[in-house]
Motif scaffolding. Structure first.
Motif, PDB file in Angstrom:
ATOM      1  N   GLY A   1      65.590  41.889  36.341  1.00  0.00           N
ATOM      2  CA  GLY A   1      65.968  43.086  35.618  1.00  0.00           C
ATOM      3  C   GLY A   1      64.827  43.884  35.030  1.00  0.00           C
ATOM      4  N   ASP A   2      63.627  43.318  34.991  1.00  0.00           N
ATOM      5  CA  ASP A   2      62.532  44.023  34.304  1.00  0.00           C
ATOM      6  C   ASP A   2      61.258  44.010  35.128  1.00  0.00           C
ATOM      7  OD1 ASP A   2      61.283  45.459  32.373  1.00  0.00           O
ATOM      8  OD2 ASP A   2      60.999  43.810  30.970  1.00  0.00           O
ATOM      9  N   GLY A   3      61.365  44.391  36.366  1.00  0.00           N
ATOM     10  CA  GLY A   3      60.174  44.577  37.207  1.00  0.00           C
ATOM     11  C   GLY A   3      59.315  43.339  37.362  1.00  0.00           C
ATOM     12  N   ASP A   4      59.951  42.211  37.660  1.00  0.00           N
ATOM     13  CA  ASP A   4      59.206  40.979  37.928  1.00  0.00           C
ATOM     14  C   ASP A   4      58.378  40.529  36.725  1.00  0.00           C
ATOM     15  OD1 ASP A   4      58.703  38.878  39.669  1.00  0.00           O
ATOM     16  OD2 ASP A   4      56.833  39.754  40.374  1.00  0.00           O
ATOM     17  N   ARG A   5      58.912  40.747  35.523  1.00  0.00           N
ATOM     18  CA  ARG A   5      58.203  40.324  34.314  1.00  0.00           C
ATOM     19  C   ARG A   5      58.879  39.084  33.746  1.00  0.00           C
ATOM     20  NH1 ARG A   5      57.606  44.690  29.673  1.00  0.00           N
ATOM     21  NH2 ARG A   5      56.459  45.697  31.387  1.00  0.00           N
ATOM     22  N   ALA A   6      58.096  38.043  33.485  1.00  0.00           N
ATOM     23  CA  ALA A   6      58.651  36.785  32.976  1.00  0.00           C
ATOM     24  C   ALA A   6      58.963  36.915  31.483  1.00  0.00           C
ATOM     25  CB  ALA A   6      57.669  35.651  33.207  1.00  0.00           C
ATOM     26  N   LEU A   7      59.693  35.936  30.957  1.00  0.00           N
ATOM     27  CA  LEU A   7      60.012  35.930  29.537  1.00  0.00           C
ATOM     28  C   LEU A   7      58.746  35.748  28.708  1.00  0.00           C
ATOM     29  CD1 LEU A   7      63.187  33.637  29.289  1.00  0.00           C
ATOM     30  CD2 LEU A   7      63.123  36.119  29.162  1.00  0.00           C
ATOM     31  N   SER A   8      58.694  36.432  27.582  1.00  0.00           N
ATOM     32  CA  SER A   8      57.596  36.207  26.651  1.00  0.00           C
ATOM     33  C   SER A   8      57.836  34.892  25.903  1.00  0.00           C
ATOM     34  CB  SER A   8      57.500  37.363  25.662  1.00  0.00           C
ATOM     35  OG  SER A   8      58.670  37.415  24.851  1.00  0.00           O
ATOM     36  N   GLU A   9      56.823  34.445  25.193  1.00  0.00           N
ATOM     37  CA  GLU A   9      56.967  33.187  24.447  1.00  0.00           C
ATOM     38  C   GLU A   9      58.061  33.305  23.388  1.00  0.00           C
ATOM     39  OE1 GLU A   9      54.217  30.198  21.684  1.00  0.00           O
ATOM     40  OE2 GLU A   9      53.278  31.746  22.936  1.00  0.00           O
ATOM     41  N   GLU A  10      58.132  34.468  22.751  1.00  0.00           N
ATOM     42  CA  GLU A  10      59.168  34.679  21.738  1.00  0.00           C
ATOM     43  C   GLU A  10      60.554  34.689  22.368  1.00  0.00           C
ATOM     44  OE1 GLU A  10      60.458  38.055  18.399  1.00  0.00           O
ATOM     45  OE2 GLU A  10      58.621  38.284  19.595  1.00  0.00           O
ATOM     46  N   GLN A  11      60.690  35.316  23.527  1.00  0.00           N
ATOM     47  CA  GLN A  11      61.988  35.350  24.208  1.00  0.00           C
ATOM     48  C   GLN A  11      62.403  33.958  24.678  1.00  0.00           C
ATOM     49  OE1 GLN A  11      60.906  38.324  27.163  1.00  0.00           O
ATOM     50  NE2 GLN A  11      62.206  39.862  26.177  1.00  0.00           N
TER      51      GLN A  11
ATOM     52  N   ASP B   1      67.213  23.989  33.087  1.00  0.00           N
ATOM     53  CA  ASP B   1      68.031  24.852  33.952  1.00  0.00           C
ATOM     54  C   ASP B   1      68.282  26.204  33.286  1.00  0.00           C
ATOM     55  OD1 ASP B   1      68.265  22.779  35.806  1.00  0.00           O
ATOM     56  OD2 ASP B   1      70.096  22.009  34.874  1.00  0.00           O
ATOM     57  N   PHE B   2      68.589  26.153  32.004  1.00  0.00           N
ATOM     58  CA  PHE B   2      68.907  27.376  31.269  1.00  0.00           C
ATOM     59  C   PHE B   2      67.692  28.291  31.176  1.00  0.00           C
ATOM     60  CE2 PHE B   2      69.683  29.742  27.254  1.00  0.00           C
ATOM     61  CZ  PHE B   2      70.898  30.323  27.574  1.00  0.00           C
ATOM     62  N   LEU B   3      66.516  27.726  30.857  1.00  0.00           N
ATOM     63  CA  LEU B   3      65.301  28.529  30.747  1.00  0.00           C
ATOM     64  C   LEU B   3      64.877  29.072  32.109  1.00  0.00           C
ATOM     65  CD1 LEU B   3      63.196  26.439  28.193  1.00  0.00           C
ATOM     66  CD2 LEU B   3      64.507  28.528  27.772  1.00  0.00           C
ATOM     67  N   ARG B   4      65.043  28.259  33.149  1.00  0.00           N
ATOM     68  CA  ARG B   4      64.709  28.724  34.501  1.00  0.00           C
ATOM     69  C   ARG B   4      65.586  29.915  34.880  1.00  0.00           C
ATOM     70  NH1 ARG B   4      66.128  24.570  37.035  1.00  0.00           N
ATOM     71  NH2 ARG B   4      64.223  23.392  36.585  1.00  0.00           N
ATOM     72  N   TYR B   5      66.860  29.811  34.558  1.00  0.00           N
ATOM     73  CA  TYR B   5      67.778  30.919  34.843  1.00  0.00           C
ATOM     74  C   TYR B   5      67.390  32.161  34.054  1.00  0.00           C
ATOM     75  CZ  TYR B   5      72.074  33.691  34.703  1.00  0.00           C
ATOM     76  OH  TYR B   5      72.973  34.716  34.755  1.00  0.00           O
ATOM     77  N   ARG B   6      67.027  31.986  32.780  1.00  0.00           N
ATOM     78  CA  ARG B   6      66.616  33.111  31.957  1.00  0.00           C
ATOM     79  C   ARG B   6      65.376  33.799  32.534  1.00  0.00           C
ATOM     80  NH1 ARG B   6      70.005  34.867  30.822  1.00  0.00           N
ATOM     81  NH2 ARG B   6      71.571  34.414  29.281  1.00  0.00           N
ATOM     82  N   HIS B   7      64.403  33.006  33.011  1.00  0.00           N
ATOM     83  CA  HIS B   7      63.202  33.579  33.621  1.00  0.00           C
ATOM     84  C   HIS B   7      63.561  34.366  34.884  1.00  0.00           C
ATOM     85  CE1 HIS B   7      59.778  32.159  31.260  1.00  0.00           C
ATOM     86  NE2 HIS B   7      60.415  31.018  31.084  1.00  0.00           N
ATOM     87  N   GLN B   8      64.466  33.832  35.670  1.00  0.00           N
ATOM     88  CA  GLN B   8      64.850  34.500  36.915  1.00  0.00           C
ATOM     89  C   GLN B   8      65.568  35.820  36.649  1.00  0.00           C
ATOM     90  OE1 GLN B   8      67.089  31.286  38.685  1.00  0.00           O
ATOM     91  NE2 GLN B   8      65.380  30.662  39.985  1.00  0.00           N
ATOM     92  N   THR B   9      66.482  35.819  35.673  1.00  0.00           N
ATOM     93  CA  THR B   9      67.197  37.061  35.363  1.00  0.00           C
ATOM     94  C   THR B   9      66.260  38.102  34.754  1.00  0.00           C
ATOM     95  OG1 THR B   9      67.880  36.093  33.230  1.00  0.00           O
ATOM     96  CG2 THR B   9      69.432  35.949  35.062  1.00  0.00           C
ATOM     97  N   ALA B  10      65.266  37.651  33.992  1.00  0.00           N
ATOM     98  CA  ALA B  10      64.297  38.586  33.413  1.00  0.00           C
ATOM     99  C   ALA B  10      63.469  39.251  34.509  1.00  0.00           C
ATOM    100  CB  ALA B  10      63.393  37.858  32.435  1.00  0.00           C
ATOM    101  N   LYS B  11      63.083  38.490  35.509  1.00  0.00           N
ATOM    102  CA  LYS B  11      62.297  39.054  36.613  1.00  0.00           C
ATOM    103  C   LYS B  11      63.121  40.028  37.445  1.00  0.00           C
ATOM    104  CE  LYS B  11      59.105  35.163  37.122  1.00  0.00           C
ATOM    105  NZ  LYS B  11      58.627  34.062  38.009  1.00  0.00           N
TER     106      LYS B  11
END
Length: 363
Positions: free
Chosen positions: A197-207, A185-195
């Motif tokens: 706020g940053d032009g539909d860009r998913a989290l990198s592996e490091e993030q 749930d937490f990672l899914r939320y992080r991916h959604q907020t990244a998209k």
């Protein structure tokens, strides 16, 4: 000229007067009894013998206060005047914040603000229940300390506008309030907020790895999920970092937090400067809410140690915690204002009583 009244109106008026007299007679003993109790309590207070909160047992006195969100002042982005010297005196309030009564018995002070409380008053308004009452009693007068219900909730630092922004994000990402979150749930939320706020860009592996480490820090008891209050405090801190300048965050520090920062700076530094390595270690030290001689981490209100090797956040990056610091040149120093700016968000993050690390420092 008099006003003529019908027979019916006259009867109704007499009945009303009789009813009022009966109600007054019925309430007189209760009022006299309450007045007698209060008089005795005030006499004890006048004579310096103290009073107990139960002696002012009025329902209106123990109604939980409505939380009013802060408003940002026009000049809160200007540098505050927080000097290393002289030191600021720290004086707790004399009266309980709930019943506003002084007592000869001990009061529980908050380790963040200057408010003090009776344990009985905290129970009456529902801020401590069950086992938490014993934890408050054990920690409030120790070096560890205890955060009151105002300081324990980092979400209360947000303004109405900031809270509206956070609520809108939760709604768009389909986050259900008051529910715990698993790692997925937490990672899914992080991916959604990244998209968002940053032009539909998913989290990198490091993030994503960094998000997983933050989840582990929010789940120190290895339960596989994080509680809603911890998640809300974490997200509130991220929003504060995003929307507020550093000077605005510095203005949120209380006198106790400023004094604790001064003591840490002077203990770890040399005069008016501190090494960058020690500055990084200080970022972890705010989460050490357990006395130095304690070895157990069974009490959740006490332990969020920055050097807690047993925590999942520490074990997952144990080698990383130790490696960067020795390689950092000790000749590089930071002054007092820089130290405050680099530590302020972690000082705020350490306010809650929860064992969770609400914002994991780097390294």
């Amino acid at each position: 000229m008099g006003v003529l009244m019908s027979k019916r109106q006259t009867v109704e008026q007499v009945q009303k007067e009789v009813q009022e007299e009966k109600e007054a007679e019925a309430s007189t003993p209760a009022l006299q009894e309450e007045s007698s109790v209060n008089r005795a309590a005030w006499e004890r207070l006048r004579d310096g013998r103290g009073v107990e909160p139960e002696e002012f047992d009025r329902t209106s006195r123990f109604t939980p206060p409505a939380f009013i969100r802060p408003t940002r002042k026009l000049d809160d982005d200007k540098p505050p005047d927080i000097r290393l010297e002289p030191r600021e005196p720290v004086v707790n309030d004399e009266m309980c914040d709930v019943c506003e009564v002084w007592t000869a018995e001990s009061l529980f002070p908050c380790r963040v603000c200057t408010r003090v409380f009776h344990d009985g008053c905290l129970r009456r308004v529902g801020y401590i229940q069950g086992d938490s009452a014993a934890e408050v009693t054990e920690t409030a007068h120790t070096e560890t300390g205890w955060s009151c219900h105002y300081c324990n909730n980092l979400n209360l630092l947000l303004t109405e506008e900031e809270m509206y922004s956070l609520t809108e994000t939760f709604q768009q990402c389909k986050v259900i309030p008051d529910c715990s979150l698993t790692l997925d749930d937490f990672l899914r939320y992080r991916h959604q907020t990244a998209k968002r706020g940053d032009g539909d860009r998913a989290l990198s592996e490091e993030q994503e790895e960094q998000a997983a480490r933050q989840f582990a820090a929010l789940d120190p008891e290895h339960r596989g999920h994080i509680e809603w209050p911890d998640f809300l405090s974490h997200e509130s801190l991220l929003l504060l970092q995003q929307l507020r300048p550093q000077n605005s965050l510095l203005r949120l520090l209380t006198v106790k937090e400023r004094e604790r920062a001064r003591a840490t700076f002077l203990a770890r530094g040399s005069g008016s400067a501190i090494s960058e390595a020690e500055c990084r270690r200080a970022q972890h030290s705010w989460f050490c809410k357990r006395p130095p001689d304690a070895s157990s981490c069974s009490v959740s209100v006490s332990h969020v140690g920055p050097i807690a090797d047993s925590s999942p956040a520490s074990s997952s990056s144990k080698s990383q915690d130790k490696a960067p610091l020795p390689t950092e040149p000790e000749s590089r120093f930071v002054d007092w204002p820089t130290f405050l700016q680099e530590n302020v968000v972690y000082i705020l993050a350490a306010r809650p009583n929860s064992a969770a690390i609400h914002l994991k420092p780097p390294g």
